[in-house]
Design an enzyme around this catalytic site. Structure first.
Site, PDB file in Angstrom:
ATOM      1  N   ALA A 254      12.395  -3.798   5.946  1.00 54.90           N
ATOM      2  CA  ALA A 254      13.211  -2.580   5.885  1.00 54.90           C
ATOM      3  C   ALA A 254      12.675  -1.502   6.830  1.00 54.90           C
ATOM      4  O   ALA A 254      11.464  -1.385   6.982  1.00 54.90           O
ATOM      5  CB  ALA A 254      13.211  -2.056   4.452  1.00 54.90           C
ATOM      6  N   PRO A 255      13.536  -0.746   7.476  1.00 60.42           N
ATOM      7  CA  PRO A 255      15.000  -0.684   7.352  1.00 60.42           C
ATOM      8  C   PRO A 255      15.757  -1.711   8.201  1.00 60.42           C
ATOM      9  O   PRO A 255      16.971  -1.594   8.338  1.00 60.42           O
ATOM     10  CB  PRO A 255      15.317   0.748   7.817  1.00 60.42           C
ATOM     11  CG  PRO A 255      14.251   1.031   8.841  1.00 60.42           C
ATOM     12  CD  PRO A 255      13.015   0.314   8.365  1.00 60.42           C
ATOM     13  N   GLY A 256      15.054  -2.668   8.758  1.00 61.88           N
ATOM     14  CA  GLY A 256      15.773  -3.772   9.410  1.00 61.88           C
ATOM     15  C   GLY A 256      15.894  -3.680  10.912  1.00 61.88           C
ATOM     16  O   GLY A 256      16.635  -4.455  11.524  1.00 61.88           O
ATOM     17  N   GLY A 257      15.159  -2.766  11.528  1.00 61.63           N
ATOM     18  CA  GLY A 257      15.247  -2.616  12.987  1.00 61.63           C
ATOM     19  C   GLY A 257      14.899  -3.915  13.704  1.00 61.63           C
ATOM     20  O   GLY A 257      15.629  -4.372  14.589  1.00 61.63           O
ATOM     21  N   LYS A 258      13.796  -4.526  13.284  1.00 62.52           N
ATOM     22  CA  LYS A 258      13.358  -5.744  13.990  1.00 62.52           C
ATOM     23  C   LYS A 258      14.176  -6.953  13.540  1.00 62.52           C
ATOM     24  O   LYS A 258      14.422  -7.855  14.339  1.00 62.52           O
ATOM     25  CB  LYS A 258      11.849  -5.947  13.804  1.00 62.52           C
ATOM     26  CG  LYS A 258      11.052  -4.809  14.426  1.00 62.52           C
ATOM     27  CD  LYS A 258       9.568  -5.024  14.382  1.00 62.52           C
ATOM     28  CE  LYS A 258       8.829  -3.754  14.775  1.00 62.52           C
ATOM     29  NZ  LYS A 258       8.900  -2.674  13.747  1.00 62.52           N
ATOM     30  N   ASP A 276      11.987  -7.331   1.571  1.00 63.55           N
ATOM     31  CA  ASP A 276      11.240  -6.086   1.418  1.00 63.55           C
ATOM     32  C   ASP A 276      11.048  -5.832  -0.071  1.00 63.55           C
ATOM     33  O   ASP A 276      11.898  -6.181  -0.894  1.00 63.55           O
ATOM     34  CB  ASP A 276      11.950  -4.899   2.078  1.00 63.55           C
ATOM     35  CG  ASP A 276      10.964  -3.794   2.451  1.00 63.55           C
ATOM     36  OD1 ASP A 276      10.557  -3.715   3.625  1.00 63.55           O
ATOM     37  OD2 ASP A 276      10.577  -3.015   1.545  1.00 63.55           O
ATOM     38  N   ASP A 302       8.496  -9.550  -3.125  1.00 65.11           N
ATOM     39  CA  ASP A 302       7.149  -9.163  -2.713  1.00 65.11           C
ATOM     40  C   ASP A 302       6.594 -10.254  -1.802  1.00 65.11           C
ATOM     41  O   ASP A 302       6.364 -11.380  -2.235  1.00 65.11           O
ATOM     42  CB  ASP A 302       6.280  -9.008  -3.976  1.00 65.11           C
ATOM     43  CG  ASP A 302       4.866  -8.530  -3.646  1.00 65.11           C
ATOM     44  OD1 ASP A 302       4.490  -8.556  -2.449  1.00 65.11           O
ATOM     45  OD2 ASP A 302       4.149  -8.135  -4.574  1.00 65.11           O
ATOM     46  N   ASP A 321       5.355  -7.211   9.847  1.00 68.32           N
ATOM     47  CA  ASP A 321       5.274  -5.821  10.328  1.00 68.32           C
ATOM     48  C   ASP A 321       4.763  -5.001   9.146  1.00 68.32           C
ATOM     49  O   ASP A 321       5.547  -4.392   8.418  1.00 68.32           O
ATOM     50  CB  ASP A 321       6.691  -5.381  10.745  1.00 68.32           C
ATOM     51  CG  ASP A 321       6.703  -4.052  11.473  1.00 68.32           C
ATOM     52  OD1 ASP A 321       5.667  -3.670  12.032  1.00 68.32           O
ATOM     53  OD2 ASP A 321       7.769  -3.400  11.485  1.00 68.32           O
ATOM     54  N   CYS A 374       2.173  -0.027  13.339  1.00 66.39           N
ATOM     55  CA  CYS A 374       2.346   1.170  14.170  1.00 66.39           C
ATOM     56  C   CYS A 374       1.114   2.057  13.947  1.00 66.39           C
ATOM     57  O   CYS A 374       1.214   3.260  13.759  1.00 66.39           O
ATOM     58  CB  CYS A 374       3.657   1.897  13.884  1.00 66.39           C
ATOM     59  SG  CYS A 374       3.893   2.351  12.173  1.00 66.39           S
TER      60      CYS A 374
END
Ligand SMILES: C[S@@+](CC[C@H](N)C(=O)[O-])C[C@H]1O[C@@H](n2cnc3c(N)ncnc32)[C@H](O)[C@@H]1O
Length: 433
Positions: A254-258, A276, A302, A321, A374
């Site tokens: 989440a939020p699903g960008g990748k 997620d 999970d 991620d 990140c």
């Protein structure tokens, strides 16, 4: 209510309430219809948090006695006032008068004299104040002291650059949906709308918008032509070496960008499973995929407990991620400076190690796991991967050779601001036969 009073309340929700800036702004912008007023509230909130440690040091010099705990909203109003005087191109008398009026709007008419005195003191003594606070690294670099120390240890040659990048305004970066259009065509579309933009380096579908606009102003956004995503985040899909027929797991999606980028990159995948643990955020994956015209298996689960959702599946590609300190994206989320605490790092590192260990068995021989954060902290990045490799003899690092970032002992790091990108870390590992 006056915009400055609203901004003070937003700041107070972050500083005293420890809410995220995003959440605090949702509340603070409710019932504010005027676009200019909304923009001012956002500017004051982001800016005051970006420079919080500096403004707070100035405020300490300007106050004769500390404010009471119950006046935390007033303290935030003063910080926003100092932000206007030190960092915004506003006529100073407007900044002072409007901030004084805002004290009334907060029902603190008794404090108008105090607000006036503090802000006028700042105007009068600005140069001296700047010199006085420069002795404190937190004030000088506008970051918390513990983080400055960690960055100094991890990046002895780059820590100042990282801190300076953390104080910059981030660009608005876009990812063009290659299933629907091309970067050149989308750039032409932006030009037609008089939105200045340019291609970004290192990835074929990334665009930088020169002057940020709301997504609603981006042509074709609702129709899925484009998504908002930093260019560093757009490197993950390429590193996964996607091919038709592969089963892919996006374990912290989440939020699903990748997830969306993976689907846009290789429509011939056998399956994409996006999971997620946060149900509210999971809905964002669904909304993003629907907007982009893409489909995946989206699961509320999970990732650290595959027994409960995996049914013996294996995945030739796993993107992990992980939740991390987000120290590479402080320029986008200045509230991290206040919300993140030193003790968080150890627990994040432990969670990341747990996720790595739990997902590794789902990879078949020759499968690849891409670990990303990140973060710019070595404990979450090269040291995390170093200890994973030590504990898992069947894991082999696949070195990343690229035109971007820098090679670490393990994996590759982009520092914040490099080539207009966020701070990001990548490590690829293959499972040996
Ligand atoms: C860095 S964000 C992921 C961003 C996402 N990959 C993207 O590109 O849009 C980390 C995500 O991990 C999720 N998460 C944290 N712990 C998890 C767990 N044990 N299992 C699954 N997801 C988890 C968080 O809810 C959060 O959404």
């Amino acid at each position: 209510m006056n915009a400055r009073a609203r901004a003070a309340q937003v700041l107070d929700r972050v500083v005293s309430g420890r809410r995220s800036l995003n959440d605090a702004l949702v509340v603070g912008l409710q019932e504010v219809a005027d676009a200019r007023e909304r923009a001012l509230i956002q500017e004051l909130s982001y800016g005051s948090l970006r420079w919080y440690y500096q403004l707070e040091a100035m405020l300490q010099c300007l106050l004769n006695k500390p404010l009471k705990k119950r006046d935390s909203d007033l303290r935030c109003l003063l910080l926003a006032g100092l932000y206007q005087l030190t960092r915004m191109a506003l006529p100073p008398h407007v900044a002072v008068n409007e901030t004084v009026q805002a004290a009334r709007a907060l029902d603190k008419a008794w404090a108008t004299g105090l607000v006036n005195a503090v802000l006028r003191g700042c105007q009068r003594r600005k140069a001296q104040l700047e010199a006085d606070i420069a002795a404190s690294p937190a004030a000088l670099y506008a970051h918390p002291g513990w983080l400055i120390e960690r960055l100094e240890q991890d990046w002895p040659n780059d820590w100042k650059t990282i801190l300076q990048a953390g104080n910059q305004r981030p660009p608005l970066s876009l990812r063009v949906n290659r299933q629907q259009t091309t970067r050149a065509d989308y750039l032409a579309l932006l030009q037609r709308e008089a939105i200045k933009a340019a291609p970004l380096a290192h990835t074929p579908h990334a665009i930088k918008v020169e002057e940020p606009v709301p997504v609603s102003a981006l042509p074709g956004f609702d129709a899925g032509l484009v998504s908002v995503q930093d260019a560093a985040a757009q490197l993950a899909a390429g590193l996964l070496e996607l091919e038709p027929g592969l089963h892919v797991l996006d374990a912290c999606a989440a939020p699903g960008g990748k997830t969306a980028h993976i689907l846009e990159t290789e429509p011939g995948l056998a399956s994409v499973t996006a999971i997620d643990v946060d149900e509210r955020r999971l809905r964002l994956i669904e909304a993003n995929l629907a907007r982009l015209g893409l489909a995946a298996r989206v699961l509320h689960a999970d990732a650290a407990e595959p027994g409960s959702w995996c049914d013996g599946h294996s995945y030739e590609r796993i993107l992990l991620d992980v939740p991390c300190s987000a120290t590479g994206v402080i320029r986008r989320h200045p509230d991290i400076k206040l919300l993140r605490r030193p003790a968080d790092i150890g627990s994040l590192v432990a969670r990341q190690a747990q996720l790595l260990g739990a997902l590794w068995p789902l990879l078949p021989a020759n499968g690849m796991l891409l670990y990303t954060t990140c973060s710019v902290l070595a404990d979450e990045n090269e040291r995390q991967i170093g200890s994973f490799l030590e504990d898992h003899p069947d894991a082999v690092e696949q070195k990343i050779t690229a035109s971007w970032g820098r090679r670490c002992a393990h994996g590759r790091q982009i520092l914040p601001g490099e080539d207009d990108m966020d701070g990001f870390y990548f490590a690829c590992m293959r499972k040996q036969l």
